[in-house]
Write a protein that holds these residues in place. Structure first.
Motif, short mmCIF file in Angstrom:
data_model
loop_
_atom_site.label_atom_id
_atom_site.label_comp_id
_atom_site.label_asym_id
_atom_site.label_seq_id
_atom_site.Cartn_x
_atom_site.Cartn_y
_atom_site.Cartn_z
N GLU A 107 -10.99 4.37 0.56
CA GLU A 107 -9.85 4.92 1.30
C GLU A 107 -8.57 4.15 1.76
OE1 GLU A 107 -10.21 8.58 4.02
OE2 GLU A 107 -10.52 6.65 5.38
N ALA A 108 -9.11 2.88 1.95
CA ALA A 108 -7.95 1.88 2.50
C ALA A 108 -7.03 1.78 1.12
CB ALA A 108 -8.52 0.70 2.73
N ILE A 141 -17.27 1.94 5.63
CA ILE A 141 -16.44 1.54 6.54
C ILE A 141 -15.45 0.08 5.91
CG2 ILE A 141 -16.09 0.48 8.85
CD1 ILE A 141 -16.31 3.29 9.35
N GLY A 142 -14.20 0.64 6.06
CA GLY A 142 -13.40 -0.54 5.44
C GLY A 142 -12.04 -0.52 6.47
N CYS A 143 -11.17 -1.10 5.91
CA CYS A 143 -9.75 -1.04 6.61
C CYS A 143 -8.46 -1.48 5.73
CB CYS A 143 -9.88 -2.00 7.95
SG CYS A 143 -10.03 -3.90 7.45
N MET A 144 -7.62 -1.08 6.07
CA MET A 144 -6.13 -1.71 5.55
C MET A 144 -5.41 -2.22 6.50
SD MET A 144 -2.92 0.61 4.03
CE MET A 144 -1.78 -0.02 5.53
N VAL A 145 -5.18 -3.51 6.18
CA VAL A 145 -4.29 -4.46 7.22
C VAL A 145 -3.17 -4.94 6.57
CG1 VAL A 145 -4.27 -6.65 8.17
CG2 VAL A 145 -6.33 -5.29 7.78
N LEU A 202 5.14 -13.68 3.65
CA LEU A 202 4.56 -12.50 2.79
C LEU A 202 4.42 -11.17 4.11
CD1 LEU A 202 2.11 -13.04 0.11
CD2 LEU A 202 4.59 -12.57 -0.05
N GLU A 203 4.91 -11.28 5.15
CA GLU A 203 4.79 -10.57 6.32
C GLU A 203 4.96 -9.17 5.99
OE1 GLU A 203 5.06 -14.67 8.03
OE2 GLU A 203 6.22 -13.37 6.77
N ASN A 204 6.15 -8.97 5.28
CA ASN A 204 6.64 -7.69 4.73
C ASN A 204 5.92 -7.18 3.31
OD1 ASN A 204 7.94 -6.74 7.20
ND2 ASN A 204 9.88 -8.31 6.44
N HIS A 205 5.26 -8.16 2.84
CA HIS A 205 4.97 -7.90 1.47
C HIS A 205 3.28 -7.79 1.15
CE1 HIS A 205 8.83 -8.98 -0.27
NE2 HIS A 205 9.08 -9.50 0.91
N ALA A 206 2.67 -8.04 2.25
CA ALA A 206 1.22 -8.38 1.94
C ALA A 206 0.34 -7.06 2.67
CB ALA A 206 0.69 -9.51 2.49
N ILE A 207 -0.40 -6.72 1.85
CA ILE A 207 -1.68 -5.58 2.15
C ILE A 207 -2.74 -6.16 1.69
CG2 ILE A 207 -2.20 -3.18 1.91
CD1 ILE A 207 0.52 -2.55 1.40
N MET A 208 -3.79 -6.10 2.79
CA MET A 208 -5.05 -6.45 2.50
C MET A 208 -6.06 -5.33 2.80
SD MET A 208 -7.47 -9.46 4.50
CE MET A 208 -7.67 -8.36 5.94
N ILE A 209 -6.91 -5.35 1.79
CA ILE A 209 -7.90 -4.38 1.78
C ILE A 209 -9.19 -4.95 1.94
CG2 ILE A 209 -9.24 -2.51 0.37
CD1 ILE A 209 -6.12 -1.91 0.95
N ASP A 210 -10.15 -4.34 2.99
CA ASP A 210 -11.32 -5.24 3.32
C ASP A 210 -12.28 -4.03 3.55
OD1 ASP A 210 -13.08 -7.35 3.79
OD2 ASP A 210 -12.10 -7.69 5.51
N HIS A 225 -10.48 7.42 17.36
CA HIS A 225 -9.07 7.41 17.06
C HIS A 225 -8.66 7.35 15.40
CE1 HIS A 225 -5.24 5.84 16.73
NE2 HIS A 225 -4.70 5.91 18.10
N SER A 226 -7.66 7.97 14.94
CA SER A 226 -7.58 8.07 13.45
C SER A 226 -7.40 6.51 12.79
CB SER A 226 -6.30 8.89 13.22
OG SER A 226 -6.35 10.12 13.39
N ALA A 227 -7.12 5.72 13.69
CA ALA A 227 -7.04 4.20 13.37
C ALA A 227 -8.26 3.45 13.29
CB ALA A 227 -5.75 3.61 13.90
N GLY A 228 -9.21 4.24 14.17
CA GLY A 228 -10.44 3.58 14.11
C GLY A 228 -10.73 3.45 15.56
#
Length: 396
Positions: A100-101, A245-249, A224-232, A65-68
């Motif tokens: 990439e994230a 392998i990483g992810c954007m959350v 921060l529900e609408n403001h936070a972006i986590m990179i992992d 899947h494109s999202a993993g």
């Protein structure tokens, strides 16, 4: 002759990898090199991850899947929710590494010419990602005297314009090892809410917090529900840099929907690496306890050795596995190249990362280097000895 793009000309070289040709030449001459320049841990990858690939019986290496893979995302969300992040599977997009994230995040929240504020020094590739995305980096200076702590929040506010879309932090920091306090995270959270911008947190070193310190995730910040972006990423956590392998959350549904279009354009993250990453989530806590103990020992050995070298100033990292050292030289780029081209001690030398590439402000960090303490203790002791001998020879 056809011309390359302006973007191509402006794309910065990696301060970590640009010295590779000189290192290759040194190795051909028979010189042994202690590689302190790159964050490639020598810690073994968890056996669960290796075995999951080794024992896999798939007959067709399919797209995911494109999202993993759904199974991986579900397991990843369960892992995050143990850390009180309260995520759903639709909040996560698996990426080809944290790199990439970050590209997905910049592409989803910034237009050409928009601005992102970043405390410097910062992970060198942020400059590259920004250039590739048409984003302007607005650096804000930190300093070695206080271990590169967060500057006064007023300094951030003074940089915010109508083109500012986000503040980007790395927590714990690469290259500084600085770990943000709860008070600092609260101040950043209040600021991005006030100005209605994003707070992007690169948290790939989350587990590596030392001396009783605690990591405070952007995903745990109230409001921060609408403001936070986590990179992992799995690269450092499980010593799986080659998996990519990483992810954007994010809990912001519009951000995730935009990022999904970028994810679909590159089709899917790597299949086998997702299998390994999913299995790695079963790694027991004892693995991390041992790794953290090892890194603390290495850090203490390195920092103590560096402080004993005349003219060297070094910050004491509270997390990750890097430190920034200020040397009694005018040009660390020249010194780093000289180490590989013209110096050896008992048939050995060291490879370091000049720190200027970790800054965006021209002229900053010229006499600094980043050192990754990813080598075993005896190698770090030898590397410090070589650095001391090299500085003596370089000044004479």
């Amino acid at each position: 002759m056809p011309q390359i793009s302006v973007k191509g000309r402006q794309m910065p070289s990696s301060p970590v990898r640009k010295l590779v040709p000189y290192a290759e030449s040194a190795k051909k001459r028979g010189t042994n090199i202690y590689q302190l320049n790159i964050g490639q841990p020598d810690i073994k990858t968890p056996e669960q991850a290796i075995a999951a690939v080794r024992n896999n019986s798939m007959e067709i290496l399919e797209y995911s899947h494109s999202a993993g893979n759904e199974s991986y995302r579900k397991k990843l969300v369960a892992h995050y929710n143990k850390l009180d992040m309260n995520l759903d599977i639709d909040d996560v997009i698996v990426s080809t590494g944290g790199s990439e994230a970050l590209m997905f995040a910049m592409g989803s929240i910034c237009d050409q010419g928009d601005e992102v504020i970043i405390p410097e020094p910062f992970y060198a590739n942020y400059n590259g990602f920004a250039t590739a995305s048409g984003v302007a980096v607005k650096p804000i200076a930190t300093n070695i005297e206080n271990n590169f702590a967060l500057p006064d929040i007023e300094a951030f506010e003074n940089l915010i314009t109508d083109r500012t879309k986000a503040i980007l932090i790395c927590n714990p920091g690469n290259p500084t090892g600085y770990l943000y306090t709860q008070e600092e995270m609260d101040k950043l959270a209040a600021l991005v809410i006030k100005h209605d911008i994003f707070l992007v947190a690169d948290e790939v070193y989350r587990e590596f917090a030392y001396d009783g310190r605690v990591h405070h995730s952007v995903m745990n910040q109230a409001g921060l529900e609408n403001h936070a972006i986590m990179i992992d990423s799995v690269s450092k956590r499980y010593s799986m840099c080659g998996a990519r392998i990483g992810c954007m959350v994010s809990k912001n549904k519009e951000v995730v929907a935009a990022a999904m279009k970028f994810a679909q354009a590159r089709l899917s993250p790597p299949t086998f690496a997702q299998i390994a990453a999913e299995a790695a989530l079963d790694t027991p806590q004892s693995y991390f306890d041992e790794v953290i103990e090892e890194y603390i020992d290495r850090r203490d050995t390195l920092i103590s050795g560096l402080k004993n070298i005349e003219g060297v100033q070094v910050a004491n990292p509270g997390g990750a596995f890097y430190c920034v050292a200020q040397l009694p030289v005018e040009d660390a780029d020249h010194f780093a190249q000289w180490l590989l081209e013209s110096f050896e001690h008992e048939g050995e030398t060291i490879m370091v990362a000049p720190a200027a590439g970790f800054y965006s402000t021209p002229g900053s960090g010229k006499n600094q280097i980043r050192i990754a303490y990813v080598l075993e203790k005896k190698s770090l002791i030898k590397a410090v000895e070589i650095l001391e001998k090299a500085l003596e020879a370089y000044k004479s």
